[in-house]
Design an enzyme around this catalytic site. Structure first.
Site: not given
Length: 713
Positions: A248, A283, A347, A370, A410, A412, A467, A472, A543
C-alpha cells in the site's frame, strides 16, 4: 471365459456432460489434446468404458468395481474414496446421498450414469477400474485412468450447502465473468470494471495449487465454510505462499502496481506458472481474485465495497484517535501498543452464499469473507465467513470474526484528548455514531453500465439497521456486551453540554489541477462570546487511511459573538498538492478546534478524491467474430510533469487475453494515444477493460461494451 476384462479406455463425455452441469464455459473442456471433464456434485454424469476383450460384459460372471479417489491418501471413511460395484439389480436413485452408478448400455461399450453425493470434496478426482471374475483365483486387473477430472460445488442442487434458492441469481454470482468493484472515497466512488475470468484454463489449476499449499485436509474440501475460510487465508501471502503480496506504499517497481490489473486471470496465470506469490495486490484486487476462485469452484460470490471502513485494531468496536494538550494528533495508540485503529476511505471484501449448519437457524445466506490482511484470526490472517445476519444483530459469539466485521461497518468514531484529571489519562471529546459504513455497494445483478454507476446496488441494510435507528444502536450494544474492551470504552460518559456547534464542510471531488478550501462553519449558541482556536490541515493519504504527505496546515483564531456564526477557511492551491499526491489521488481534510472559555474540544475529518481523466476507447459498437478490429485508446496527461514507465493493460473475455503494451514518455499536458488490434473469439455482448499506469500517474482506466456478431453471408 477364462480371463479378466481388460479396459482399453474410459471416456467421460466432457462436452456432453458439461451442458447439464452448467460447466460448458470452462476452457479446459475444449482442450484439443486433453479435454478435462468438469462436473458438479450431486448430479449424474455419463461415463463409457471400452474393453479390449473379444466378448461382451456378463455381470453374472464379471466383477467390475469403480474407485473414485481424491487426494494423496484416499479413504472411504473420510469421503475421499468411493467404491462402486456394478450390478444390474440395485438401481441408484437421484437424490440419494452416496456414490452409485446405473448401467445404461452394455451391448458394446459399457455406458454408465454415475452419481456423486452433495457432500463430495471439491477438486481434482481420479478414477480406477478394477475387473475380476466371480470365484476366480486370478488377481484383479486394475486400469488407472490417466486423466483427472474436476468435481465442483453445485449451487443448483437443493441438497448442496451452497444452494441458492433464487436460481436466476446464479447467472450473476456463478456464471458472469465480468463485473465491477466500487472504489474511491464516499461521495466520489466509482465502479471499477474487473474481469473475473473464472472459466479461463488457468483458474481451476491455480486454485488447486493454492489448496495444496494450505493446511486444509482433503476430507474438508467439500465443506464450503472451511473452503472459504481457507480462500480468505490463501489469496493473501501473509501466512503461507498465497496468491498475492499486499502493498500500500506506492512502491511497486519490482512488481505490478495494483491499479494496473484489469482482472484475475493474469494474476492466477503468473501464480500457476511461477508457483510463487504475485506482486502486488490491495483489498479490491484480493476481492476480485476471491470472487474468481469462488465462482470457478461453484460458490456464489459477490464483491462488497464498504465506503468509510473501520479497522478496529484492539477489538473495542471503536475507532480511536488521541490528541495531546496542544491539540496535536498523537502518532500512537496508548491503549494498543501493538497497532492503532484506522479508517479506510473504502475497503473491499466478498460475500459468499451458503447454509450455516454450525449456527442457529436463520444465519445462513450471505456470509462475509475478507482476504485482505488486517488482523489475525485463530493465528492466521483470515476473516470469515461471517453471517450477515449475525453482523446485523451484533451476535459476536458466532463463528467467524463477527466482531471484527461489526466494527468494520458500524464502529463508533471516538476522539480523546490528554487530560491528567481523568482516570484513563484522556477525556473523550468527540463521538460520531454515523461515520463508519456510510454505504455498502455491490454490482446489481443482470446489469452492466460501462459509462456510469447505474449498475450499483446498495446493500447497507443487509449489514446493519438504518443508521441512527433504535435497532442499529441495540445491535451495536449487543456486540459491546460480548466484547470486553468495548464495555469500558462505551461505559464512559459523553462530554458535557457544549454550546458551540462545528461543521466541517465536505468535499466530494475536484478535478486534478483545481484548488480547494478547508471550511469549518461555527455557530455560538451561548449568550457569551466564544474564543475559538483551530488547526486546519490537508494531507495526501493512501486509501487505507495512512497519511502520505502534509499538504498545508494553518492555525486560526477567531472570536464568535453570542448567538452568531463564523466561518474559518484555509485555501489550498493546485501547486501546493500536485507533487504530493499518491496513488488514487486521495486527500484528507483535518480540523480540530477548542473553545477557550469552556474547554470544549471538537475534531472532524473528511476524505475526497482528485479526479483523473478516463481513457477514451474508440471502438465500433459492433465487430465481427474472428476478424481483427483496430481500436484507439487516448487521454490527456493532466500533470505538469513527464510521465515515465508508461504502459497500457487490456483485458476482456474472448476479446483479448491480458495484453500489456509499453508506451513512451508523455510530456506535460500531452496527448496519450495508441492504436492496437483485437480479434474476438466468440459472439455476444462483450466488455473491454483498459488501464494505464506510469511512475507518476496511476489508476487511469476505461471500459467499453461491444457486440460481437457473425460475419455476413
Amino acid at each position: 471365459m477364462g480371463e479378466n476384462l481388460q479396459v482399453e479406455l474410459v471416456y467421460f463425455y466432457p462436452k456432453e456432460n458439461s451442458k447439464p452441469h452448467k460447466t460448458d464455459k470452462f476452457e479446459l473442456i475444449y482442450d484439443e489434446e486433453n479435454p478435462v471433464p468438469i462436473l458438479r456434485r450431486g448430479l449424474k454424469f455419463t461415463v463409457a468404458i471400452r474393453f479390449k476383450n473379444d466378448r461382451f460384459v456378463n455381470l453374472e460372471k464379471d466383477q467390475i468395481r469403480l474407485f473414485f479417489n481424491f487426494g494423496p491418501t484416499p479413504n472411504p471413511i473420510k469421503g475421499t474414496r468411493a467404491v462402486i460395484k456394478l450390478n444390474t439389480t440395485r438401481k441408484r436413485i437421484e437424490g440419494e446421498n452416496f456414490w452409485g452408478a446405473n448401467i445404461l448400455d452394455s451391448s458394446s461399450d459399457l455406458i454408465l450414469e454415475v452419481y456423486s453425493p452433495t457432500s463430495t470434496p471439491v477438486g481434482v478426482w481420479k478414477l480406477e477400474v478394477e475387473t475380476s471374475l466371480v470365484n476366480s483365483t486370478l488377481p484383479p486387473s486394475v486400469y488407472k485412468h490417466e486423466n483427472d477430472f474436476y468435481i465442483l460445488f453445485n449451487p443448483w442442487n437443493c441438497h448442496d450447502l451452497v444452494y441458492m434458492p433464487d436460481e436466476r441469481l446464479l447467472d450473476e454470482y456463478i456464471l458472469t465473468d465480468v463485473g465491477k468493484i466500487w472504489v474511491g472515497p464516499y461521495g466520489s466512488s466509482r465502479g471499477r470494471e474487473w474481469v473475473y475470468g473464472q472459466f479461463d484454463a488457468c483458474v481451476l489449476p491455480a486454485a488447486m495449487l493454492m489448496f495444496e499449499k494450505s493446511d486444509l485436509v482433503p476430507a474438508s474440501r467439500g465443506d464450503p465454510i472451511k473452503v472459504c475460510r481457507t480462500i480468505s487465508k490463501l489469496v493473501n501471502s501473509n501466512d503461507e505462499d498465497g496468491v498475492l503480496v499486499g502493498r500500500w506504499d506506492g512502491q511497486y517497481e519490482d512488481g505490478t502496481a495494483p491499479s494496473a490489473w484489469t482482472g484475475s486471470v493474469q494474476i492466477l496465470q503468473e501464480y500457476l506458472d511461477t508457483q510463487f506469490s504475485v506482486s502486488y495486490g490491495q483489498c479490491w484486487v484480493f476481492s476480485g481474485v476471491v470472487s474468481t476462485i469462488c465462482r470457478a469452484l461453484g460458490i456464489p460470490s459477490r464483491v462488497i465495497s464498504n465506503l468509510v471502513s473501520a479497522h478496529d485494531a484492539n477489538a473495542s468496536l471503536t475507532v480511536d484517535k488521541y490528541y495531546n494538550v496542544n491539540n496535536e494528533e498523537m502518532d500512537f495508540d496508548p491503549n494498543n501498543p501493538m497497532g492503532e485503529d484506522s479508517i479506510w476511505n473504502f475497503h473491499v471484501w466478498n460475500d459468499v452464499w451458503m447454509a450455516r449448519p454450525d449456527l442457529p437457524q436463520g444465519y445462513g445466506g450471505w456470509q462475509a469473507v475478507d482476504s485482505t490482511p488486517q488482523e489475525t484470526s485463530d493465528g492466521y490472517y483470515q476473516c470469515g465467513p461471517s453471517s450477515l445476519e449475525a453482523i446485523k444483530k451484533g451476535q459476536v459469539g458466532f463463528s467467524y470474526d463477527v466482531a471484527f466485521m461489526v466494527a468494520s461497518v458500524n464502529a463508533d468514531v471516538m476522539r480523546w484528548k490528554e487530560d491528567s484529571t481523568r482516570e484513563l489519562g484522556f477525556a473523550r471529546i468527540y463521538t460520531n455514531k454515523y461515520h463508519i459504513g456510510r454505504t455498502l455497494l455491490t454490482k446489481q445483478p443482470f446489469i452492466f453500465d460501462p459509462n456510469g454507476d447505474q449498475d450499483r446496488e446498495d446493500v447497507t441494510l443487509q449489514y446493519k439497521a438504518p443508521e441512527g435507528s433504535k435497532a442499529e444502536r441495540l445491535s451495536l450494544y449487543n456486540a459491546v456486551r460480548g466484547t470486553e474492551l468495548a464495555k469500558s470504552f462505551f461505559a464512559l460518559p459523553d462530554p458535557g453540554l457544549e454550546d458551540v456547534e462545528f461543521d466541517l464542510e465536505e468535499l466530494e471531488r475536484i478535478k486534478i489541477g483545481e484548488g480547494f478550501c478547508v471550511v469549518v462553519h461555527i455557530k455560538n449558541r451561548s449568550d457569551q462570546p466564544r474564543t475559538i482556536k483551530a488547526l486546519l490541515s490537508a494531507a495526501s493519504v493512501f486509501y487505507n487511511g495512512v497519511k502520505a504527505h502534509l499538504v498545508k496546515k494553518e492555525d486560526i483564531e477567531a472570536v464568535v459573538k453570542p448567538k452568531s456564526t463564523e466561518t474559518m477557511r484555509m485555501t489550498v492551491k493546485a501547486d501546493e498538492y500536485l507533487d504530493k499526491l499518491v496513488e488514487y489521488c486521495n486527500l484528507k481534510l483535518y480540523a480540530i478546534a477548542s473553545v477557550t472559555e469552556t474547554r470544549q474540544t471538537w475534531t472532524d475529518e473528511d476524505d475526497f478524491e482528485v479526479l483523473r481523466p478516463k481513457i477514451d476507447i474508440r471502438i465500433p459498437p459492433e465487430i465481427t467474430v474472428a476478424r481483427p478490429t483496430t481500436i484507439t485508446l487516448r487521454f490527456v496527461n493532466p500533470l505538469k510533469k513527464i510521465l515515465t514507465n508508461c504502459k497500457f493493460s487490456l483485458s476482456g473475455p474472448t476479446l483479448i487475453r491480458n495484453q500489456v503494451i509499453r508506451y513512451g514518455d508523455v510530456k506535460p499536458g500531452g496527448l496519450v494515444k495508441m492504436n492496437t488490434d483485437i480479434t474476438p473469439r466468440s459472439v455476444g455482448d462483450q466488455v473491454l477493460i483498459v488501464t494505464f499506469s506510469s511512475k507518476e500517474l496511476v489508476d487511469i482506466r476505461g471500459s467499453a461494451k461491444v457486440a460481437v456478431v457473425e460475419p455476413e453471408e
